[in-house]
Design a protein around this motif. Structure first.
Motif, mmCIF file in Angstrom:
data_model
loop_
_atom_site.group_PDB
_atom_site.id
_atom_site.type_symbol
_atom_site.label_atom_id
_atom_site.label_comp_id
_atom_site.label_asym_id
_atom_site.label_seq_id
_atom_site.Cartn_x
_atom_site.Cartn_y
_atom_site.Cartn_z
ATOM 1 N N LEU A 136 12.849 2.174 9.280
ATOM 2 C CA LEU A 136 12.582 3.252 8.325
ATOM 3 C C LEU A 136 12.250 4.713 9.212
ATOM 4 N N LEU A 137 13.044 5.648 9.319
ATOM 5 C CA LEU A 137 12.860 6.815 10.091
ATOM 6 C C LEU A 137 13.185 8.028 9.660
ATOM 7 N N GLY A 138 12.825 9.016 10.101
ATOM 8 C CA GLY A 138 13.321 10.388 9.518
ATOM 9 C C GLY A 138 11.898 11.396 9.369
ATOM 10 N N ASP A 139 12.057 12.199 8.667
ATOM 11 C CA ASP A 139 10.962 13.333 8.355
ATOM 12 C C ASP A 139 10.359 12.914 7.055
ATOM 13 N N PHE A 140 9.349 12.308 6.941
ATOM 14 C CA PHE A 140 8.550 12.038 5.992
ATOM 15 C C PHE A 140 7.527 12.937 5.518
ATOM 16 N N ILE B 143 -1.047 0.507 6.694
ATOM 17 C CA ILE B 143 -2.341 0.472 6.975
ATOM 18 C C ILE B 143 -2.914 -0.912 7.582
ATOM 19 N N LYS B 144 -2.588 -1.917 6.794
ATOM 20 C CA LYS B 144 -2.934 -3.446 7.212
ATOM 21 C C LYS B 144 -1.569 -4.148 7.410
ATOM 22 N N GLN B 145 -1.557 -4.744 8.400
ATOM 23 C CA GLN B 145 -0.292 -5.737 8.639
ATOM 24 C C GLN B 145 -0.067 -6.910 8.202
ATOM 25 N N GLY B 146 0.898 -7.148 7.545
ATOM 26 C CA GLY B 146 1.429 -8.335 6.899
ATOM 27 C C GLY B 146 2.791 -8.681 6.871
ATOM 28 N N SER C 289 4.922 -5.473 5.276
ATOM 29 C CA SER C 289 4.165 -4.278 5.801
ATOM 30 C C SER C 289 5.131 -3.668 6.784
ATOM 31 N N PHE C 290 4.735 -2.521 7.331
ATOM 32 C CA PHE C 290 5.806 -1.674 8.397
ATOM 33 C C PHE C 290 4.635 -1.378 9.277
ATOM 34 N N TYR C 291 5.132 -1.359 10.418
ATOM 35 C CA TYR C 291 4.488 -0.866 11.663
ATOM 36 C C TYR C 291 4.778 0.385 12.020
ATOM 37 N N ASN C 292 3.817 1.379 12.200
ATOM 38 C CA ASN C 292 4.364 2.668 12.722
ATOM 39 C C ASN C 292 4.245 2.861 14.249
ATOM 40 N N LEU C 293 5.360 3.075 14.677
ATOM 41 C CA LEU C 293 5.535 2.947 16.212
ATOM 42 C C LEU C 293 4.563 4.308 16.797
ATOM 43 N N TRP C 294 3.928 5.138 16.243
ATOM 44 C CA TRP C 294 3.358 5.879 16.659
ATOM 45 C C TRP C 294 2.007 5.386 17.360
ATOM 46 N N TYR C 295 1.656 4.200 16.763
ATOM 47 C CA TYR C 295 0.475 3.609 17.099
ATOM 48 C C TYR C 295 0.627 3.082 18.509
ATOM 49 N N ASP C 296 1.728 2.878 19.069
ATOM 50 C CA ASP C 296 2.121 2.370 20.313
ATOM 51 C C ASP C 296 2.174 3.618 21.258
ATOM 52 N N ALA C 297 1.950 4.889 20.908
ATOM 53 C CA ALA C 297 1.957 5.949 21.985
ATOM 54 C C ALA C 297 0.629 6.358 22.349
ATOM 55 N N LYS C 298 0.117 7.022 23.213
ATOM 56 C CA LYS C 298 -1.139 7.630 23.526
ATOM 57 C C LYS C 298 -1.551 8.684 22.315
ATOM 58 N N ALA D 114 2.299 14.428 13.190
ATOM 59 C CA ALA D 114 3.437 13.781 13.422
ATOM 60 C C ALA D 114 4.175 13.463 11.875
ATOM 61 N N LEU D 115 5.031 14.512 11.480
ATOM 62 C CA LEU D 115 5.684 14.468 10.631
ATOM 63 C C LEU D 115 7.005 13.584 10.349
ATOM 64 N N ASP D 116 7.404 13.328 11.629
ATOM 65 C CA ASP D 116 8.437 12.329 11.909
ATOM 66 C C ASP D 116 8.076 11.300 12.482
ATOM 67 N N ASN D 117 8.538 10.168 11.749
ATOM 68 C CA ASN D 117 8.040 8.863 12.101
ATOM 69 C C ASN D 117 9.214 7.765 12.213
ATOM 70 N N ILE D 118 8.690 6.548 13.199
ATOM 71 C CA ILE D 118 9.593 5.388 12.953
ATOM 72 C C ILE D 118 8.736 4.448 12.862
ATOM 73 N N LEU D 119 9.343 3.516 11.249
ATOM 74 C CA LEU D 119 8.627 2.428 11.071
ATOM 75 C C LEU D 119 9.553 1.181 11.202
ATOM 76 N N ILE D 120 8.931 0.019 11.549
ATOM 77 C CA ILE D 120 9.692 -1.222 11.706
ATOM 78 C C ILE D 120 9.136 -2.153 10.951
ATOM 79 N N SER D 121 10.121 -3.097 10.505
ATOM 80 C CA SER D 121 9.438 -4.180 10.037
ATOM 81 C C SER D 121 8.812 -5.242 11.043
ATOM 82 N N GLN D 122 8.260 -6.389 10.492
ATOM 83 C CA GLN D 122 7.536 -7.463 11.301
ATOM 84 C C GLN D 122 8.455 -8.038 12.224
ATOM 85 N N SER D 123 9.823 -8.301 11.923
ATOM 86 C CA SER D 123 10.622 -9.204 12.713
ATOM 87 C C SER D 123 10.969 -8.227 14.024
#
Length: 309
Positions: A173-177, A209-212, A215-224, A239-248
């Motif tokens: 899931l990506l774009g200007d949220f 917020i919580k991973q299951g 849920s989706f993981y926001n890749l911003w958490y993987d950056a400084k 950070a208005l623009d985001n890239i979210l990924i599924s658990q797989s």
């Protein structure tokens, strides 16, 4: 390895009249928006996209299919060719979301949010890369001029479609949220927007917020933390623009995200006096395009790889 990116190009209007009736785009009426400035805008945006060099990129604020085709041609002149492309076209809004891709689409599908022009449709694309299926959803949610309930409306349509596709699939899931990766925290202070009892589209509906497994993981958490931004508002990074990924996509099997590859494009030419060097339009009673600048957003990108069994 392949790269996925998102970029709000800030009002890439063509030279036709379609969409000008929306007063917020009065600077792009035919009397103010001319061929010279359109050419400069195309060249400037193409320069940025070439520096991104993504295999798949979603764009926001593209006026029309004509504008997308002209941009694609400008990119081709500069040595970057996207054979496959798609734009939302089921609603007569002034701006749209689009895909440019080096990979063929298995299909594309437009998700209707509401019939109102105040909501932009979501663009879904399925690709098959080296035998692996990948689903992408391009978003451009309501700006902060509207309350959170409007962004939740878009989030729910997106969530319902993801449930149909299957949470276990490879989904981006990506774009200007128009939402921060921790919108639910910042939201507490934004009383003007809070008509949802503190619930947010990006964090609560998409479950970041919580991973299951749903849920989706926001890749911003993987950056400084200092690098987590794509927009600057009144001197504050957002950070208005985001890239979210599924658990797989976090599992090292099939397609997977490459750790620490999330980043914005922070080239020096994209900044001016500590601000993002957006497309310059005078604030006079009759707006005048200065033929300088790029966009008010920075692109955001991430890398993925195909893992052999």
């Amino acid at each position: 390895m392949f790269k996925v990116a998102t970029y709000n190009v800030e009002n890439l209007f063509d030279l036709n009249k379609k969409g000008y009736k929306h007063k917020e785009y009065k600077a792009f009426t035919p009397s103010l928006w001319n061929k010279k400035n359109y050419k400069i805008k195309l060249q400037n945006i193409a320069k940025v996209i070439k520096d991104i060099d993504a295999d798949i990129i979603t764009l926001q604020e593209v006026h029309s299919l004509d504008a997308l085709k002209d941009l694609r041609l400008e990119l081709k002149k500069n040595g970057l060719y996207y054979q496959y492309y798609k734009i939302t076209d089921n609603k007569p809004t002034a701006i749209h979301v689009a895909f440019l891709s080096k990979f063929p689409f298995v299909y594309t599908k437009e998700l209707k949010v509401t019939s109102s022009y105040k909501y932009r449709n979501i663009l879904e694309a399925k690709l098959n890369i080296d035998g692996q299926n990948l689903y992408l959803f391009a978003n451009h949610w309501k700006a902060k001029s509207g309350p959170e309930s409007m962004r939740i409306t878009s989030a729910k349509v997106l969530r319902n479609r993801v449930a149909q596709v299957g949470y276990e699939k490879n989904i981006i899931l990506l774009g200007d949220f128009n939402s921060d990766y921790e919108e639910y925290i910042k939201f507490i202070r934004k009383r003007r927007h809070n008509d949802t009892n503190g619930k947010t589209g990006i964090n609560h509906v998409l479950r970041t917020i919580k991973q299951g497994h749903n849920s989706f993981y926001n890749l911003w958490y993987d950056a400084k933390e200092k690098d987590r931004y794509s927009y600057i508002y009144r001197g504050k990074k957002e950070a208005l623009d985001n890239i979210l990924i599924s658990q797989s996509l976090l599992i090292k099997d099939g397609i997977s995200y490459i750790t620490s590859s999330i980043k914005n494009l922070d080239k020096k030419y994209l900044f001016k006096k500590k601000q993002i060097f957006r497309w310059q339009v005078s604030r006079a009673r009759v707006p005048k395009h200065k033929g300088k600048g790029y966009s008010d957003h920075l692109p955001v990108m991430a890398k993925f790889k195909i893992n052999s069994n």
